[in-house]
Design a protein around this motif. Structure first.
Motif, short mmCIF file in Angstrom:
data_model
loop_
_atom_site.label_atom_id
_atom_site.label_comp_id
_atom_site.label_asym_id
_atom_site.label_seq_id
_atom_site.Cartn_x
_atom_site.Cartn_y
_atom_site.Cartn_z
N LYS A 430 -14.62 10.15 -6.90
CA LYS A 430 -15.43 9.03 -7.37
C LYS A 430 -16.00 9.35 -8.75
O LYS A 430 -16.28 10.51 -9.07
N TRP A 431 -16.20 8.30 -9.55
CA TRP A 431 -16.69 8.43 -10.92
C TRP A 431 -17.97 9.28 -11.01
O TRP A 431 -18.13 10.09 -11.92
N ASP A 432 -18.86 9.13 -10.02
CA ASP A 432 -20.14 9.87 -10.07
C ASP A 432 -20.03 11.28 -9.49
O ASP A 432 -21.03 12.00 -9.38
N TYR A 479 -17.91 -6.06 -3.96
CA TYR A 479 -18.08 -4.63 -3.67
C TYR A 479 -17.60 -3.77 -4.84
O TYR A 479 -18.28 -2.84 -5.27
N ILE A 480 -16.43 -4.12 -5.40
CA ILE A 480 -15.88 -3.36 -6.53
C ILE A 480 -16.86 -3.40 -7.70
O ILE A 480 -17.15 -2.39 -8.33
N GLU A 482 -20.09 -3.91 -7.61
CA GLU A 482 -21.27 -3.10 -7.27
C GLU A 482 -21.04 -1.62 -7.50
O GLU A 482 -21.94 -0.88 -7.87
N GLN A 483 -19.81 -1.19 -7.25
CA GLN A 483 -19.49 0.25 -7.31
C GLN A 483 -19.09 0.73 -8.71
O GLN A 483 -18.72 1.89 -8.88
N THR A 484 -19.17 -0.19 -9.70
CA THR A 484 -18.81 0.20 -11.06
C THR A 484 -19.76 1.27 -11.57
O THR A 484 -20.98 1.11 -11.48
N THR A 486 -20.43 4.05 -10.23
CA THR A 486 -20.73 5.03 -9.17
C THR A 486 -19.42 5.51 -8.57
O THR A 486 -19.02 6.65 -8.76
N HIS A 487 -18.70 4.58 -7.85
CA HIS A 487 -17.39 4.95 -7.34
C HIS A 487 -16.30 4.84 -8.43
O HIS A 487 -15.46 5.71 -8.57
N PHE A 488 -16.38 3.75 -9.22
CA PHE A 488 -15.25 3.43 -10.12
C PHE A 488 -15.54 3.61 -11.60
O PHE A 488 -16.69 3.42 -12.05
#
Ligand code: C2E
Ligand code: SIN
Ligand code: SIN
Ligand code: FE
Ligand code: FE
Length: 505
Positions: A430-432, A479-480, A482-484, A486-488
């Protein structure tokens, strides 16, 4: 230099005009006659008063036919103009004017180095020396230098393993410039069909010859290849031969044809053909050189063909690779019917995303393979975990999280898959930095894995899973977003959203 005996054409005005000269000038006159081929005395308006020549050029001219004519009338127009100009300069400046010119007689070029000299009574003396031999030597040397450079460039092409099409194109350019022909082609012998096929051509008005396929012995090229000897047709209009069967060929208006076999290691590789729209008779030297060029070219073509054969077998190998990969991923499909569709869709999305994000074409193959194989590590995950209809327990998670490392273990013996492993290995990073298996952060995660992760999660969410029902497209997009960051990867997400908006997945 020609002999000292000058054919005396008439008891001449030249003698008369020399009567007043001193003995030194008479000596000079003797020298002139020895070291020049032609002396002509001209009136101020260019009329020929006297003429002496031992030049082979003038030998066949009846002298009486040129007396009292203007020199500008007997010379071809362009030369006459050059002469008129030079004579005016002599008259205006009173000084000697040098001049070099060429005359064409019975198809041979004669070159002269001349001086226009002001003499008594405003007359002008033209002295000229036949420098044809000199000039021809110079031209020959220039051509040899050009020939050397052509051979050199072909040799360089061989050494550099130049692409066959580039090589042929370069060869045709060089040959056309060297031989001064209007068009040229290379036909190559297809070793499977044993047909001569068009490989490259330049200088044609139509694309007629591009469809050429000739058996050995058929057509001009076919006869060149079969006989392994040059064929020269000096006049196609009289001797149309095989070319007549194409009306477009007739429209090309070719007059001269040359075909020379391209041979390397004792094999005929093809035929080099030249076409010219007027009559052309290259001298022996040039013909010999042409045969030599064809020999060099054949070696270059041979090595370029071996090179492209190598590339072709690489393509075949690569097809074999992909068959293996699909075989591998099928092992996974056998356990989970959903996986096959998921793999197919995720691969498609990933490739599109990669193209938008400027991934090079050469890297696409690895991305494709990586996407197809991304969850291959799940083959080692027991059924009761993989198909568990609810949330995973901690120890189950520990096993599930091993699937990326399992993929690497499984695939690393296959060397050609090494560049494709980034996705199977790191698609859950994950990005973070909170992902697995290595907790890589941001740019430390290979780009292919970063963009694949977005595609994978989107498709997982919009699919039914044993542990939950499919989400709607809208929920997945939310969801995608929201996760910019952090995950992505925040650079990938906008491009992905744009792709989703313009596609129907
Ligand atoms: P998968 O089903 O292909 O899911 C891939 C990734 O999509 C997941 O990676 C996760 O990042 C995202 N994802 C999928 N479903 C959901 C969801 O319902 N909510 C959220 N927030 N994200 C989701 P992850 O989490 O590393 O999981 C890897 C694999 O582990 C999954 O692949 C799936 O095979 C398995 N797995 C994950 N959660 C569960 C579960 O609750 N029960 C079972 N039986 N398997 C699970
Ligand atoms: C060729 O020699 O290039 C083919 C021409 C023909 O015979 O049609
Ligand atoms: C791997 O070890 O996962 C593959 C290495 C790489 O992709 O550079
Ligand atoms: Fe996975
Ligand atoms: Fe997946």
């Amino acid at each position: 230099m020609k002999g000292v005996t000058v054919p005396r054409v008439r008891l001449t005005t030249m003698e008369n005009s020399l009567v007043n000269l001193s003995s030194i000038e008479q000596a000079l006159e003797a020298v002139l006659q020895t070291f020049t081929d032609t002396n002509i005395i001209l009136t101020p308006d260019g009329e020929i008063l006297d003429f002496k020549s031992n030049s082979s050029f003038f030998r066949n001219i009846v002298p009486s036919s040129i007396y009292n004519k203007r020199i500008t009338d007997i010379f071809p127009a362009r030369l006459a103009e050059q002469f008129g100009q030079a004579m005016r300069t002599v008259q205006q400046t009173g000084s000697i004017v040098p001049l070099e010119y060429m005359l064409l007689l019975s198809n041979r070029e004669y070159w002269f180095d001349a001086r226009l000299i002001p003499i008594s009574d405003s007359n002008i003396m033209l002295i000229a020396r036949d420098i044809t031999d000199c000039k021809e030597t110079k031209i020959k040397m220039e051509r040899q230098v050009q020939q050397l450079s052509i051979l050199r460039s072909i040799d360089l092409a061989i050494a550099s393993g130049l692409d066959l099409n580039l090589l042929l194109s370069m060869l045709l350019d060089r040959v056309m410039a060297l031989m001064h022909v209007d068009a040229a082609t290379v036909l190559l012998l297809n070793s499977k069909t044993n047909l001569l096929e068009f490989a490259a051509g330049k200088g044609f008005h139509s694309n007629i010859l591009q469809y050429t396929r000739l058996k050995l012995g058929e057509g001009c090229a076919g006869r060149v290849a079969l006989g392994r000897e040059m064929i020269h047709i000096p006049d196609l209009t009289k001797d149309r031969m095989e070319f007549d069967r194409s009306p477009l060929f007739v429209q090309e208006n070719f007059v001269t044809y040359w075909g020379v076999p391209l041979m390397a290691k004792g094999r005929v590789l093809g035929v080099l053909e030249m076409f010219h729209r007027s009559s052309l008779k290259p001298d022996k030297d040039l013909q010999n050189f042409f045969v030599m060029v064809a020999g060099q070219a054949a070696i270059a073509i041979d090595s370029a063909m071996m090179f492209s054969e190598l590339q072709r077998s690489n393509v075949e190998l690569s097809l074999a690779y992909d068959a293996t990969i699909e075989g591998l991923s099928r092992a996974l499909d056998l356990r989970d019917k959903e996986t096959k569709e998921h793999t197919f869709r995720v691969t498609d999305i990933t490739i599109k995303l990669a193209a938008r994000l400027g991934v090079k074409q050469a890297d696409m193959i690895h991305i494709r393979r990586g996407a197809i194989l991304h969850d291959i590590g799940k083959v080692a995950i027991p059924d009761q975990i993989l198909f568990k209809p609810g949330p995973l327990a901690q120890d189950e998670w520990a096993i599930m999280r091993r699937h990326p490392d399992i993929a690497v273990e499984l695939l690393s013996p296959v060397s050609y898959l090494e560049p494709a492993l980034e996705i199977p290995h790191w698609h859950h990073e994950k990005w973070d930095g909170s992902g697995y298996p290595d907790g890589l952060r941001q740019e430390d995660i290979p780009f292919a894995a970063r963009l694949f992760a977005v595609a994978d999660v989107y498709d997982a969410l919009t699919s039914n899973r044993p542990y939950r029902a499919a989400w709607s497209k809208w929920e997945a997009v939310q969801y995608i977003e929201e996760q910019t960051g952090t995950h992505f990867d925040p650079r990938v997400v906008p491009e992905f959203l744009d792709l989703v908006n313009t596609s129907n997945f």
